[in-house]
Design a protein around this motif. Structure first.
Motif, PDB file in Angstrom:
ATOM      1  N   PRO A 329     -16.860 -52.571  47.722  1.00  0.00           N
ATOM      2  CA  PRO A 329     -17.361 -53.941  47.852  1.00  0.00           C
ATOM      3  C   PRO A 329     -16.480 -54.916  47.078  1.00  0.00           C
ATOM      4  CG  PRO A 329     -18.669 -52.727  46.256  1.00  0.00           C
ATOM      5  CD  PRO A 329     -17.580 -51.799  46.708  1.00  0.00           C
ATOM      6  N   LEU A 330     -16.279 -56.088  47.660  1.00  0.00           N
ATOM      7  CA  LEU A 330     -15.488 -57.114  46.974  1.00  0.00           C
ATOM      8  C   LEU A 330     -16.327 -58.383  46.903  1.00  0.00           C
ATOM      9  CD1 LEU A 330     -12.201 -56.383  48.924  1.00  0.00           C
ATOM     10  CD2 LEU A 330     -12.689 -55.744  46.559  1.00  0.00           C
ATOM     11  N   SER A 351     -21.547 -38.126  52.010  1.00  0.00           N
ATOM     12  CA  SER A 351     -21.281 -38.114  50.581  1.00  0.00           C
ATOM     13  C   SER A 351     -20.513 -39.393  50.253  1.00  0.00           C
ATOM     14  CB  SER A 351     -20.474 -36.853  50.256  1.00  0.00           C
ATOM     15  OG  SER A 351     -19.801 -37.009  49.056  1.00  0.00           O
ATOM     16  N   ILE A 352     -21.148 -40.272  49.492  1.00  0.00           N
ATOM     17  CA  ILE A 352     -20.632 -41.628  49.278  1.00  0.00           C
ATOM     18  C   ILE A 352     -20.278 -41.861  47.814  1.00  0.00           C
ATOM     19  CG2 ILE A 352     -21.183 -44.102  49.427  1.00  0.00           C
ATOM     20  CD1 ILE A 352     -21.049 -42.765  52.154  1.00  0.00           C
ATOM     21  N   GLU A 353     -19.105 -42.403  47.572  1.00  0.00           N
ATOM     22  CA  GLU A 353     -18.716 -42.824  46.225  1.00  0.00           C
ATOM     23  C   GLU A 353     -18.666 -44.341  46.211  1.00  0.00           C
ATOM     24  OE1 GLU A 353     -17.966 -41.558  43.208  1.00  0.00           O
ATOM     25  OE2 GLU A 353     -18.615 -39.560  43.857  1.00  0.00           O
ATOM     26  N   LEU A 354     -19.394 -44.920  45.282  1.00  0.00           N
ATOM     27  CA  LEU A 354     -19.464 -46.367  45.196  1.00  0.00           C
ATOM     28  C   LEU A 354     -18.567 -46.830  44.060  1.00  0.00           C
ATOM     29  CD1 LEU A 354     -20.992 -48.661  46.522  1.00  0.00           C
ATOM     30  CD2 LEU A 354     -22.850 -48.280  44.919  1.00  0.00           C
ATOM     31  N   GLY A 355     -17.621 -47.748  44.380  1.00  0.00           N
ATOM     32  CA  GLY A 355     -16.797 -48.289  43.294  1.00  0.00           C
ATOM     33  C   GLY A 355     -17.638 -49.224  42.442  1.00  0.00           C
ATOM     34  N   TYR A 356     -17.463 -49.153  41.110  1.00  0.00           N
ATOM     35  CA  TYR A 356     -18.299 -49.996  40.247  1.00  0.00           C
ATOM     36  C   TYR A 356     -17.603 -51.269  39.814  1.00  0.00           C
ATOM     37  CZ  TYR A 356     -20.874 -45.659  40.126  1.00  0.00           C
ATOM     38  OH  TYR A 356     -21.550 -44.542  40.496  1.00  0.00           O
ATOM     39  N   SER A 357     -16.271 -51.222  39.719  1.00  0.00           N
ATOM     40  CA  SER A 357     -15.601 -52.425  39.213  1.00  0.00           C
ATOM     41  C   SER A 357     -14.145 -52.430  39.643  1.00  0.00           C
ATOM     42  CB  SER A 357     -15.672 -52.458  37.682  1.00  0.00           C
ATOM     43  OG  SER A 357     -14.887 -51.407  37.166  1.00  0.00           O
ATOM     44  N   GLY A 358     -13.488 -53.594  39.461  1.00  0.00           N
ATOM     45  CA  GLY A 358     -12.052 -53.706  39.736  1.00  0.00           C
ATOM     46  C   GLY A 358     -11.785 -54.418  41.052  1.00  0.00           C
ATOM     47  N   ASN A 359     -10.527 -54.859  41.215  1.00  0.00           N
ATOM     48  CA  ASN A 359     -10.143 -55.533  42.453  1.00  0.00           C
ATOM     49  C   ASN A 359      -9.855 -54.493  43.533  1.00  0.00           C
ATOM     50  OD1 ASN A 359      -7.758 -54.390  41.768  1.00  0.00           O
ATOM     51  ND2 ASN A 359      -6.826 -56.278  41.003  1.00  0.00           N
ATOM     52  N   LEU A 360      -9.424 -54.975  44.696  1.00  0.00           N
ATOM     53  CA  LEU A 360      -9.226 -54.076  45.832  1.00  0.00           C
ATOM     54  C   LEU A 360      -8.270 -52.934  45.498  1.00  0.00           C
ATOM     55  CD1 LEU A 360      -9.710 -53.406  48.810  1.00  0.00           C
ATOM     56  CD2 LEU A 360      -7.795 -54.893  49.405  1.00  0.00           C
ATOM     57  N   SER A 361      -7.145 -53.250  44.836  1.00  0.00           N
ATOM     58  CA  SER A 361      -6.157 -52.179  44.649  1.00  0.00           C
ATOM     59  C   SER A 361      -6.650 -51.152  43.627  1.00  0.00           C
ATOM     60  CB  SER A 361      -4.780 -52.753  44.288  1.00  0.00           C
ATOM     61  OG  SER A 361      -4.713 -53.020  42.912  1.00  0.00           O
ATOM     62  N   ARG A 362      -7.336 -51.612  42.578  1.00  0.00           N
ATOM     63  CA  ARG A 362      -7.895 -50.663  41.613  1.00  0.00           C
ATOM     64  C   ARG A 362      -8.888 -49.726  42.295  1.00  0.00           C
ATOM     65  NH1 ARG A 362      -8.840 -51.923  36.196  1.00  0.00           N
ATOM     66  NH2 ARG A 362     -10.144 -50.061  36.208  1.00  0.00           N
ATOM     67  N   ARG A 363      -9.703 -50.304  43.152  1.00  0.00           N
ATOM     68  CA  ARG A 363     -10.743 -49.491  43.794  1.00  0.00           C
ATOM     69  C   ARG A 363     -10.137 -48.533  44.822  1.00  0.00           C
ATOM     70  NH1 ARG A 363     -16.532 -52.233  43.767  1.00  0.00           N
ATOM     71  NH2 ARG A 363     -16.180 -53.943  42.346  1.00  0.00           N
ATOM     72  N   MET A 364      -9.052 -48.986  45.467  1.00  0.00           N
ATOM     73  CA  MET A 364      -8.411 -48.087  46.430  1.00  0.00           C
ATOM     74  C   MET A 364      -7.720 -46.931  45.693  1.00  0.00           C
ATOM     75  SD  MET A 364      -9.365 -49.121  49.280  1.00  0.00           S
ATOM     76  CE  MET A 364      -8.391 -48.141  50.404  1.00  0.00           C
ATOM     77  N   GLN A 365      -7.150 -47.250  44.517  1.00  0.00           N
ATOM     78  CA  GLN A 365      -6.552 -46.172  43.706  1.00  0.00           C
ATOM     79  C   GLN A 365      -7.595 -45.124  43.363  1.00  0.00           C
ATOM     80  OE1 GLN A 365      -4.879 -47.863  40.153  1.00  0.00           O
ATOM     81  NE2 GLN A 365      -3.214 -48.855  41.274  1.00  0.00           N
ATOM     82  N   ARG A 366      -8.747 -45.627  42.975  1.00  0.00           N
ATOM     83  CA  ARG A 366      -9.838 -44.715  42.607  1.00  0.00           C
ATOM     84  C   ARG A 366     -10.260 -43.876  43.826  1.00  0.00           C
ATOM     85  NH1 ARG A 366     -13.287 -41.891  39.394  1.00  0.00           N
ATOM     86  NH2 ARG A 366     -15.377 -41.824  40.289  1.00  0.00           N
ATOM     87  N   ASP A 380     -16.236 -60.864  51.784  1.00  0.00           N
ATOM     88  CA  ASP A 380     -16.973 -61.991  52.366  1.00  0.00           C
ATOM     89  C   ASP A 380     -16.684 -62.128  53.866  1.00  0.00           C
ATOM     90  OD1 ASP A 380     -18.044 -62.438  49.947  1.00  0.00           O
ATOM     91  OD2 ASP A 380     -16.643 -64.040  49.376  1.00  0.00           O
ATOM     92  N   ASN A 381     -15.391 -61.982  54.257  1.00  0.00           N
ATOM     93  CA  ASN A 381     -15.030 -62.098  55.679  1.00  0.00           C
ATOM     94  C   ASN A 381     -15.775 -61.101  56.531  1.00  0.00           C
ATOM     95  OD1 ASN A 381     -13.260 -64.094  55.131  1.00  0.00           O
ATOM     96  ND2 ASN A 381     -11.433 -62.758  55.104  1.00  0.00           N
ATOM     97  N   GLU A 382     -15.784 -59.860  56.038  1.00  0.00           N
ATOM     98  CA  GLU A 382     -16.446 -58.807  56.804  1.00  0.00           C
ATOM     99  C   GLU A 382     -17.942 -59.096  56.924  1.00  0.00           C
ATOM    100  OE1 GLU A 382     -14.190 -58.125  54.432  1.00  0.00           O
ATOM    101  OE2 GLU A 382     -12.597 -57.241  55.672  1.00  0.00           O
ATOM    102  N   ILE A 383     -18.532 -59.512  55.796  1.00  0.00           N
ATOM    103  CA  ILE A 383     -19.973 -59.766  55.829  1.00  0.00           C
ATOM    104  C   ILE A 383     -20.291 -60.869  56.834  1.00  0.00           C
ATOM    105  CG2 ILE A 383     -21.962 -60.548  54.481  1.00  0.00           C
ATOM    106  CD1 ILE A 383     -20.701 -59.141  52.071  1.00  0.00           C
ATOM    107  N   ALA A 384     -19.462 -61.903  56.850  1.00  0.00           N
ATOM    108  CA  ALA A 384     -19.689 -63.018  57.775  1.00  0.00           C
ATOM    109  C   ALA A 384     -19.681 -62.517  59.218  1.00  0.00           C
ATOM    110  CB  ALA A 384     -18.620 -64.091  57.573  1.00  0.00           C
ATOM    111  N   LYS A 385     -18.832 -61.526  59.498  1.00  0.00           N
ATOM    112  CA  LYS A 385     -18.742 -61.012  60.880  1.00  0.00           C
ATOM    113  C   LYS A 385     -19.665 -59.809  61.098  1.00  0.00           C
ATOM    114  CE  LYS A 385     -14.127 -60.714  60.715  1.00  0.00           C
ATOM    115  NZ  LYS A 385     -12.830 -60.181  61.126  1.00  0.00           N
TER     116      LYS A 385
END
Ligand code: ATP
Ligand code: MG
Length: 414
Positions: A329-330, A351-366, A380-385
């Motif tokens: 989530p962003l 089986s879901i892993e939820l990112g807790y913090s960080g920007n997109l690249s930090r979360r993708m690294q995780r 936000d863009n995705e949610i709007a659509k």
């Protein structure tokens, strides 16, 4: 800081180790079901007498390995060093002696104050099987085949040898004991101090000695086979014939005497050369005298126990857990939506892993670090659509997927 170390002889089972540990238990449990052994659990501590009397004061376990203490109420308590005595106690306490035969499987921790080394700990774990109330040799055969089947399912059987012996019936043991005492008395000068003590208390156990001088004396010691009664001989012959009929190979080892005092007839061990000195992975035998010794009705029994740590060292790498899907989530609004999505996807079996913090690249690294199969990115863009960006982390392909059909799309990654 000593207090931050685990106690000597204990260890943490971190997730990779625990996966191997669990593979052993799960495999055994599956086989147990097919053999009709029902799983039970007994307490990890019992009154000391539950173990002390049946296992016998002269055994290593009782004489030097038990964790015994007085609890705050002054009760003499012992952390269980083995399963059999506790399970037999449970049969009596729960009035199950009318329901024989009983077939039990169990898995859990054991405690013995031993010198820690590879494959030898002070807290270790066993899987265990007990067949109580069957006196026939066919019970021994089935119980051993149950053990062999588990070892085979674990891929370990081919690395082991089954050693087999008989400890006969009571008259056989009395005659043999007398012959041994006479023989060892003639060799007192060469016996180790431990064995001189065993000569007074439990001479059969000298056969089990690891002392070099004792071993030389043992090489010439009388053989149990020469002292067996005809009944004991027949019993053992039936066990051997049954094993052969099932294609279970064994070697006879007349020096195989189990450490515990209540064994009779069949004694067996599955031994491997792959673990150094701690080569016994599974051992067991018949204990017809046990329940009587514990104050119950005379009831036959046969069982085995295997060390989970030793088995876990021998098995192939178990299948890894399924790869998770990372939710990324962003932004504030996306956080809450992701939390809800995670809940419904988990309920749908993902089986879901939820990112807790960080920007997109930090979360993708995780997401990459936890070896996620795919990432579901919600901004936000995705949610709007009313969509999510789903990225295949193996191929790198990414596409927008309507939230309503997310589960359907993610099913491809299972
Ligand atoms: P050993 O000769 O290795 O001391 P044992 O005769 O004391 O074994 P049992 O009481 O028959 O062993 O226990 C059954 C199995 O439990 C053993 O074959 C072994 O795999 C495992 N085991 C026993 N003691 C330990 C320990 N201290 N640490 C790890 N595993 C153990
Ligand atoms: Mg031991």
């Amino acid at each position: 800081m000593a207090a931050l170390q685990p106690v000597r002889g204990t260890q943490d089972l971190l997730p990779d180790a625990f996966r191997r540990h669990r593979a052993v238990i799960d495999t055994a449990r599956g086989v147990a079901e097919r053999y009709g052994y029902q799983e039970i659990a007994t307490p990890i501590f019992e009154f000391t007498e539950v173990f002390a009397r049946p296992i016998g004061a002269t055994s290593d376990i009782v004489s030097k390995e038990m964790y015994t203490f007085a609890d705050r109420g002054g009760e003499e308590i012992t952390l269980r060093p083995e399963y059999t005595a506790g399970i037999v106690r449970a049969v009596m306490s729960n009035g199950l002696t009318q329901n024989l035969p009983l077939k039990f499987f169990a898995a859990g921790p054991m405690f013995r104050y031993e010198r820690p080394q590879k494959g030898r700990f002070r807290q270790f774990h066993q899987i265990d099987a007990e067949l109580i109330g069957a006196a026939q040799p066919v019970a021994d055969v089935e119980l051993i085949s149950f053990a062999a089947e588990i070892l085979d399912a674990l891929g370990v059987l081919k690395h082991t040898v089954l050693e087999l012996n008989t400890l006969g019936d009571t008259p056989s043991r009395h005659a043999y004991r007398a012959a041994l005492v006479e023989y060892y008395n003639g060799h007192r000068a060469g016996l180790s101090e431990d064995s001189l003590r065993r000569l007074e208390t439990n001479p059969l156990r000298i056969l089990d000695s690891k002392d070099e001088s004792d071993k030389r004396i043992n090489a010439e010691a009388p053989n149990f086979a020469d002292y067996l009664t005809p009944e004991a001989k027949d019993f053992f012959a039936e066990v051997c014939a049954g094993l052969t009929a099932l294609g279970i190979r064994y070697v006879l080892n007349p020096r195989l005497v189990r450490g515990l005092d209540y064994y009779c007839h069949t004694a067996f061990e599955f031994i491997t050369t792959s673990l150094g000195a701690q080569g016994t992975v599974l051992g067991g035998g018949r204990y017809d005298g046990l329940m009587k010794v514990m104050g119950g009705p005379e009831t036959p029994g046969v069982g085995w126990a295997a060390g989970i740590e030793r088995l876990a060292l021998l098995i192939e790498e178990p299948a890894p857990s399924p790869r998770p899907i990372a939710l990324v989530p962003l932004g504030k609004e996306a956080e809450l939506l992701a939390l809800q999505l995670a809940q419904s996807l988990r309920r749908a079996g993902f089986s879901i892993e939820l990112g807790y913090s960080g920007n997109l690249s930090r979360r993708m690294q995780r997401a990459n670090k936890i070896k996620a199969r795919a990432a579901v990115i919600l901004g936000d863009n995705e949610i709007a659509k009313q969509v999510a960006a789903v990225r295949d982390l193996d191929s790198g392909e990414q596409s927008d997927v309507p939230l309503a059909s997310l589960a359907e799309r993610l099913a491809a990654f299972r």
